[in-house]
Each structure stands twice: as C-alpha cells, then as structure tokens.
Design a protein around this motif. Structure first.
Motif: not given
Length: 115
Positions: A4-8, A11-20, A29-32, A95-98
């Motif tokens: 399973k992939i989880t992204i921590y 929402p207002t972070c541009s790097k987070c939006r790019g990763t999403l 599939n992933y969990e945010s 931070i993305v975990v798998r």
C-alpha cells in the motif's frame, strides 16, 4: 511492488500537489493523509523517519521560523521529533511510504522510485 502507498502531505504545499499528481497519473491506489487534520504521533513520525533511513535533523525544515529557535547542536532526536509533532510545518514534505520504504518527495519525481 504490491504494498500500500501512503502519502503524508499538506494540501497547500506545491511539492505535495505535484507528488499527488504523479500518483494519480500512475493509476495506483494510495491513501492520502493530511497530517494537519490527522496529526502524526511521536511513534508514527519515528517510524517514518526510520523508513526514510534518515535522522530527525534530516527531516527538519531548517528554514522554518520555528526551527530557528531550536538549538540544533544540543537538541536530542526525541526532542526534535516532539517539536515536529507539535509543529508539523517543521517536517519536510511530502513523505510517501510503500511497505518498508519511504521517500521525501522533494522533488515530486522522487515518488517514482516507489512506483
């Protein structure tokens, strides 16, 4: 990889939006987890740091105003982790975990190593 992939993320972070966006394009599939709405515990942050293979100092956003008040020469790992839990702006993101691996996705393309 089938873990399973989880992204921590924030929402207002541009790097987070790019990763999403990369995760969405991958079709996997992933969990945010917005860690401002669902705060990390000390144990969870310690687990993430261990999966990253880094120290708490490596995960610290040193340019944040709250980080400037910390004496990084003397502060313990445990105290630094507690500060990051208390003030999530101090953490590098996203931070993305798998499985047992994790990446700080700065730049967002780092997430591809986990896909």
């Amino acid at each position: 990889m089938s873990d399973k992939i989880t992204i921590y993320q924030k929402p207002t972070c541009s790097k987070c939006r790019g990763t999403l966006a990369i995760l969405d394009e991958s079709g996997q599939n992933y969990e945010s987890v917005n860690y401002y709405e669902t705060p990390l515990t000390v144990d969870k942050l310690r687990e993430l740091i261990n999966k990253l293979g880094l120290s708490a100092r490596d995960v610290l956003r040193k340019d944040e105003p709250a980080a400037r008040d910390l004496d990084l020469n003397t502060i313990s790992e445990d105290a630094l982790i507690q500060h990051m839990v208390d003030n999530p702006d101090l953490m590098q993101r996203p931070i993305v975990v798998r499985g047992d691996k994790a990446k700080i996705c700065r730049p967002p393309e780092n997430v591809r190593d986990l896909l």
